[in-house]
Design a protein around this motif. Structure first.
Motif, short mmCIF file in Angstrom:
data_model
loop_
_atom_site.label_atom_id
_atom_site.label_comp_id
_atom_site.label_asym_id
_atom_site.label_seq_id
_atom_site.Cartn_x
_atom_site.Cartn_y
_atom_site.Cartn_z
N GLN A 43 24.75 25.31 -48.47
CA GLN A 43 26.02 26.06 -48.51
C GLN A 43 26.36 26.47 -49.93
O GLN A 43 26.93 27.53 -50.16
CB GLN A 43 27.15 25.22 -47.91
CG GLN A 43 27.12 25.23 -46.39
CD GLN A 43 27.97 24.14 -45.78
OE1 GLN A 43 28.42 23.22 -46.47
NE2 GLN A 43 28.17 24.21 -44.48
N THR A 45 24.14 27.08 -52.17
CA THR A 45 23.10 27.98 -52.68
C THR A 45 23.19 29.37 -52.06
O THR A 45 23.04 30.37 -52.76
CB THR A 45 21.70 27.39 -52.37
OG1 THR A 45 21.65 26.09 -52.92
CG2 THR A 45 20.61 28.24 -52.98
N ARG A 47 25.00 32.18 -51.29
CA ARG A 47 26.32 32.65 -51.72
C ARG A 47 26.78 33.83 -50.86
O ARG A 47 26.08 34.84 -50.75
CB ARG A 47 26.21 33.11 -53.18
CG ARG A 47 27.50 33.56 -53.78
CD ARG A 47 27.29 33.93 -55.22
NE ARG A 47 26.30 35.01 -55.38
CZ ARG A 47 25.94 35.51 -56.54
NH1 ARG A 47 26.41 35.01 -57.64
NH2 ARG A 47 25.07 36.50 -56.61
N VAL A 49 28.55 37.24 -49.97
CA VAL A 49 28.87 38.41 -50.80
C VAL A 49 29.91 39.27 -50.07
O VAL A 49 29.91 39.35 -48.84
CB VAL A 49 27.61 39.26 -51.10
CG1 VAL A 49 26.69 38.55 -52.06
CG2 VAL A 49 26.88 39.63 -49.82
N ASN B 33 28.20 40.92 -45.42
CA ASN B 33 27.49 39.75 -45.94
C ASN B 33 26.25 39.44 -45.10
O ASN B 33 25.15 39.22 -45.63
CB ASN B 33 28.44 38.56 -45.95
CG ASN B 33 27.75 37.27 -46.36
OD1 ASN B 33 27.18 37.17 -47.44
ND2 ASN B 33 27.78 36.29 -45.47
N PHE B 36 23.69 42.19 -45.67
CA PHE B 36 23.11 42.13 -47.01
C PHE B 36 22.04 41.03 -47.10
O PHE B 36 20.97 41.24 -47.67
CB PHE B 36 24.22 41.88 -48.04
CG PHE B 36 23.66 41.73 -49.43
CD1 PHE B 36 23.28 42.85 -50.16
CD2 PHE B 36 23.46 40.48 -50.00
CE1 PHE B 36 22.74 42.72 -51.43
CE2 PHE B 36 22.92 40.34 -51.27
CZ PHE B 36 22.56 41.46 -51.98
N HIS B 37 22.34 39.88 -46.51
CA HIS B 37 21.36 38.78 -46.56
C HIS B 37 20.12 39.09 -45.72
O HIS B 37 19.09 38.44 -45.89
CB HIS B 37 22.00 37.46 -46.11
CG HIS B 37 22.77 36.80 -47.21
ND1 HIS B 37 24.12 36.94 -47.35
CD2 HIS B 37 22.36 36.02 -48.25
CE1 HIS B 37 24.52 36.26 -48.42
NE2 HIS B 37 23.48 35.71 -48.97
N VAL B 100 21.28 35.73 -54.45
CA VAL B 100 21.57 34.68 -53.47
C VAL B 100 22.06 33.40 -54.11
O VAL B 100 22.99 32.76 -53.65
CB VAL B 100 20.31 34.37 -52.63
CG1 VAL B 100 20.56 33.20 -51.71
CG2 VAL B 100 19.93 35.59 -51.82
N LYS B 141 24.73 30.66 -39.70
CA LYS B 141 25.33 29.32 -39.64
C LYS B 141 26.02 28.97 -40.96
O LYS B 141 27.14 28.47 -40.97
CB LYS B 141 24.21 28.31 -39.33
CG LYS B 141 24.68 26.92 -39.04
CD LYS B 141 25.08 26.77 -37.62
CE LYS B 141 25.57 25.35 -37.37
NZ LYS B 141 26.19 25.22 -36.07
N ILE B 142 25.33 29.23 -42.06
CA ILE B 142 25.82 28.73 -43.34
C ILE B 142 26.75 29.71 -44.06
O ILE B 142 27.83 29.33 -44.49
CB ILE B 142 24.63 28.31 -44.23
CG1 ILE B 142 24.03 27.04 -43.64
CG2 ILE B 142 25.07 28.07 -45.67
CD1 ILE B 142 22.79 26.57 -44.27
N THR B 143 26.35 30.96 -44.17
CA THR B 143 27.25 31.87 -44.90
C THR B 143 28.33 32.46 -44.00
O THR B 143 29.40 32.81 -44.46
CB THR B 143 26.51 33.03 -45.61
OG1 THR B 143 26.10 33.98 -44.64
CG2 THR B 143 25.32 32.54 -46.39
#
Lengths: 112, 184
Positions: A43, A45, A47, A49, B33, B36-37, B100, B141-143
């Protein structure tokens, strides 16, 4: 050398648990706490945006313009479907008329 | 201040463009987001984000709230557009590692700071080496902080399958990093 009953008991085959314990472990035991800590590291790491402000505002304006066009388009669409109904109704009526005339001509009594 | 929920906004947005504007403001950053990832560059992320919202707006009339949350519906549109994008571009998603990893907090000691950045870089590299589905799962899950059920709707899998895949992804990623000498 003779094997006693006691000796043969010592040479019994290992249980499946013992065999499993000797196998190389693909996933070494990881506790839930360790996984939770790893998740926290991830979490920190990965990031999040945000969209650039100019882009956000521009897209919002474009969506508003598109919305206006869509409302206009919906009225045109409704009008078109109304006209389509009239055309289909007229076509069916005409086809029925033609079939009726043909049937009349086919079955009408011949005058001798 | 009272904030209308998604259902109310969606009902209003079918007749009122301003209501859709509120939905847009609520979700634009999250969708951006996520994209983008997955695609790894600003231009394509902006282009695909625009397409998601135009598509959502034009199909809003057909959206029916039948156990599928609106957010999952939006992500599903994004997921499909990204899949088409990858198919058309014939390449795997690439995200710049520098984009990242986090900016490390200020430190008085240069060496620990460098170590932290190096760790973050190696972690980001390991994430990028994952197969696309697992990487997408981590992003969602995480971002994005989505639930297993919501991710299941987006990826077309059951909640249980997502839970299991996430667990396995964490395990294998952690193991991979441990092998490389990463201290966890």
């Amino acid at each position: 050398m003779t094997l006693t009953a006691e000796g043969s008991a010592h040479r019994k085959l290992p249980s499946w648990q013992e065999l499993a314990a000797r196998m190389p472990n693909r996933h070494p035991q990881t506790t839930d706490e360790e996984l939770d800590a790893f998740e926290t590291t991830l979490q920190r790491t990965l990031r999040p945006v945000n969209a650039p402000v100019d882009f956000r505002q521009g897209l919002r304006r474009n969506l508003a313009v598109a919305a206006q066009r869509q409302y206009t388009g919906m009225q045109v669409e409704a009008h078109r479907s109304y006209r389509q109904g009239i055309l289909i109704g007229t076509s069916i009526g005409l086809a029925g008329l033609v079939v009726g005339i043909l049937l009349y001509l086919f079955f009408k009594p011949h005058k001798s | 201040m009272f904030e209308p929920d998604d259902s109310e906004l969606i009902a209003r947005a079918r007749e009122d463009a301003d209501a859709f504007g509120l939905i847009y403001e609520r979700y634009v950053n999250r969708i951006y987001n996520y994209i983008f990832h997955r695609v790894g560059n600003v231009n394509d992320a902006e282009d695909l984000t625009s397409r998601v919202f135009f598509s959502a707006y034009s199909h809003l009339a057909s959206y029916q709230e039948q156990g599928v949350p609106f957010t999952a519906w939006l992500y599903r549109i994004a997921h499909n557009l990204i899949a088409n994008w990858h198919r058309d571009h014939g390449r795997r998603p690439l995200v710049s590692i520098d984009d990242v990893i986090i900016s490390s907090p200020p430190s008085e000691h240069p060496e620990p700071l460098a170590e932290q950045e190096d760790d973050a870089r190696r972690l980001a590299e390991a994430i990028q080496s994952l197969e696309p589905l697992r990487r997408e799962l981590l992003v969602l899950k995480i971002t994005e902080g989505l639930s297993n059920a919501e991710i299941g709707v987006i990826l077309g899998k059951s909640e249980g399958a997502i839970k299991s895949l996430y667990h396995r992804t964490l395990l294998s990623l952690r193991q991979e990093l441990t092998k490389k000498g990463f201290e966890l």
